[in-house]
Scaffold this active site. Sequence first.
Site, PDB file in Angstrom:
ATOM      1  N   ASP A 241      16.605 -17.640   7.689  1.00 34.89           N
ATOM      2  CA  ASP A 241      15.260 -17.297   7.206  1.00 34.89           C
ATOM      3  C   ASP A 241      14.672 -18.414   6.349  1.00 34.89           C
ATOM      4  O   ASP A 241      15.416 -19.151   5.691  1.00 34.89           O
ATOM      5  CB  ASP A 241      15.321 -16.032   6.334  1.00 34.89           C
ATOM      6  CG  ASP A 241      15.161 -14.765   7.156  1.00 34.89           C
ATOM      7  OD1 ASP A 241      14.694 -14.848   8.294  1.00 34.89           O
ATOM      8  OD2 ASP A 241      15.518 -13.692   6.621  1.00 34.89           O
TER       9      ASP A 241
ATOM     10  N   PRO B 205       2.476  -8.013 -13.339  1.00 33.16           N
ATOM     11  CA  PRO B 205       1.888  -9.306 -12.956  1.00 33.16           C
ATOM     12  C   PRO B 205       2.213 -10.392 -13.976  1.00 33.16           C
ATOM     13  O   PRO B 205       2.023 -11.577 -13.708  1.00 33.16           O
ATOM     14  CB  PRO B 205       0.386  -9.027 -12.900  1.00 33.16           C
ATOM     15  CG  PRO B 205       0.178  -7.796 -13.705  1.00 33.16           C
ATOM     16  CD  PRO B 205       1.449  -7.019 -13.666  1.00 33.16           C
TER      17      PRO B 205
ATOM     18  N   GLU C  41      -3.563   0.366 -17.035  1.00 33.34           N
ATOM     19  CA  GLU C  41      -3.631  -0.957 -17.693  1.00 33.34           C
ATOM     20  C   GLU C  41      -2.247  -1.580 -17.873  1.00 33.34           C
ATOM     21  O   GLU C  41      -2.108  -2.666 -18.435  1.00 33.34           O
ATOM     22  CB  GLU C  41      -4.302  -0.836 -19.063  1.00 33.34           C
ATOM     23  CG  GLU C  41      -5.801  -0.582 -19.001  1.00 33.34           C
ATOM     24  CD  GLU C  41      -6.538  -1.648 -18.189  1.00 33.34           C
ATOM     25  OE1 GLU C  41      -6.271  -2.840 -18.387  1.00 33.34           O
ATOM     26  OE2 GLU C  41      -7.363  -1.272 -17.343  1.00 33.34           O
TER      27      GLU C  41
ATOM     28  N   ARG D   4      17.588  -6.595   2.894  1.00 32.33           N
ATOM     29  CA  ARG D   4      17.900  -7.510   4.014  1.00 32.33           C
ATOM     30  C   ARG D   4      19.148  -8.340   3.751  1.00 32.33           C
ATOM     31  O   ARG D   4      19.789  -8.828   4.670  1.00 32.33           O
ATOM     32  CB  ARG D   4      16.737  -8.498   4.231  1.00 32.33           C
ATOM     33  CG  ARG D   4      15.550  -7.946   4.948  1.00 32.33           C
ATOM     34  CD  ARG D   4      14.456  -9.009   4.998  1.00 32.33           C
ATOM     35  NE  ARG D   4      14.813 -10.170   5.792  1.00 32.33           N
ATOM     36  CZ  ARG D   4      14.834 -10.204   7.111  1.00 32.33           C
ATOM     37  NH1 ARG D   4      14.501  -9.142   7.790  1.00 32.33           N
ATOM     38  NH2 ARG D   4      15.196 -11.296   7.756  1.00 32.33           N
TER      39      ARG D   4
HETATM   40  N1  SAM Z   1      -3.654  -4.915 -17.127  1.00 32.80           N
HETATM   41  C1  SAM Z   1      -2.500  -5.517 -16.557  1.00 32.80           C
HETATM   42  C2  SAM Z   1      -2.548  -7.017 -16.736  1.00 32.80           C
HETATM   43  O1  SAM Z   1      -3.657  -7.542 -16.793  1.00 32.80           O
HETATM   44  O2  SAM Z   1      -1.502  -7.665 -16.789  1.00 32.80           O
HETATM   45  C3  SAM Z   1      -2.405  -5.143 -15.075  1.00 32.80           C
HETATM   46  C4  SAM Z   1      -2.045  -3.747 -14.841  1.00 32.80           C
HETATM   47  S1  SAM Z   1      -1.930  -3.359 -13.136  1.00 32.80           S
HETATM   48  C5  SAM Z   1      -3.521  -2.767 -12.762  1.00 32.80           C
HETATM   49  C6  SAM Z   1      -0.975  -1.902 -13.103  1.00 32.80           C
HETATM   50  C7  SAM Z   1       0.475  -2.081 -12.728  1.00 32.80           C
HETATM   51  O3  SAM Z   1       0.573  -2.617 -11.414  1.00 32.80           O
HETATM   52  C8  SAM Z   1       1.301  -3.017 -13.569  1.00 32.80           C
HETATM   53  O4  SAM Z   1       1.757  -2.379 -14.736  1.00 32.80           O
HETATM   54  C9  SAM Z   1       2.435  -3.385 -12.636  1.00 32.80           C
HETATM   55  O5  SAM Z   1       3.477  -2.422 -12.647  1.00 32.80           O
HETATM   56  C10 SAM Z   1       1.769  -3.361 -11.279  1.00 32.80           C
HETATM   57  N2  SAM Z   1       1.402  -4.696 -10.798  1.00 32.80           N
HETATM   58  C11 SAM Z   1       0.157  -5.178 -10.610  1.00 32.80           C
HETATM   59  N3  SAM Z   1       0.179  -6.419 -10.121  1.00 32.80           N
HETATM   60  C12 SAM Z   1       1.476  -6.756  -9.987  1.00 32.80           C
HETATM   61  C13 SAM Z   1       2.143  -7.928  -9.535  1.00 32.80           C
HETATM   62  N4  SAM Z   1       1.485  -9.008  -9.139  1.00 32.80           N
HETATM   63  N5  SAM Z   1       3.493  -7.912  -9.506  1.00 32.80           N
HETATM   64  C14 SAM Z   1       4.186  -6.834  -9.917  1.00 32.80           C
HETATM   65  N6  SAM Z   1       3.608  -5.703 -10.375  1.00 32.80           N
HETATM   66  C15 SAM Z   1       2.269  -5.651 -10.401  1.00 32.80           C
END
Ligand code: SAM
Length: 250
Positions: free
Chosen positions: A168, A89, A116, A153
């Site tokens: 698209d 994220p 996490e 795609r």
């Molecule tokens: N504690 C982290 C933070 O606050 O940035 C979030 C961890 S999340 C619960 C667990 C995993 O989900 C991340 O390591 C990532 O690989 C994936 N993930 C969660 N949200 C994502 C997003 N918006 N885009 C891409 N990967 C995501």
Amino acid sequence: MIQFDVITLFPGMFLSPLQESILYKARQKGLVQIIVHDLRRFTYDKHNTADDKPYGGGPGMVMKVEPITTAVEHVRQTGIKTRVVLLSPQGVLFTQEAAQRLSTFQQIILVCGRYEGVDERVLNFVDEEISIGDYVLSGGELPAMVIIDTVARLVPGVVGDEASVHEDSFTNGLLKYPQYTRPATFRGLEVPEVLLSGDHERIKTWRRIEALRKTVIRRADLIERAWMSLTEQEKQFIATLRQSYNGDRP
Ligand code: SAM
């Protein structure tokens, strides 16, 4: 042909999405190869530990650096154009442009985080971090599927009618024009007359104007970015459209 290698603690999550529709057919045709690797295979201890408590304390568990780097090094091929992507994220927002850029690689390795997230040192072993949006999912598996689907795609032959990919939303910087199919009238709602006219030039012009109108109303940010590529006539149309809203939206 593009090869996607997914590194995940939950390989089972990929079973059904890869067995359906466009991705299934693309795999059958040999246009796309998707290999899902169980991260636990790359752990060292008898308990197959892939995560541990965070240094400094705090909630949850952090994914360990060694299994991830070992997995990446194991699946990375040499002699071809390879990209290693960590789903996070905190990464750069995924867009159609990013998908187009990724589609030029021959192998894309997608590292899925959980818990996490991953030990920060993993960032030294990936090429980029990608986020699919400003929200937090439980793991990188769904984001990896989003990337696979979007990039696949763009591989020639994956989508039956190639023209549909070129038209698209986002591909030319705008949202796609409104579309209709039969019946021509539904509960008093008519399909625009021009679409029934058979006049291809008029239809083309109408679609361009409606794509502009939709984008101005819904995504002013896209219009700003596409501005330089618009004709003077289109810019004038947008100015008139904005005035007609009398200062309100858009
Ligand atoms: N504690 C982290 C933070 O606050 O940035 C979030 C961890 S999340 C619960 C667990 C995993 O989900 C991340 O390591 C990532 O690989 C994936 N993930 C969660 N949200 C994502 C997003 N918006 N885009 C891409 N990967 C995501």
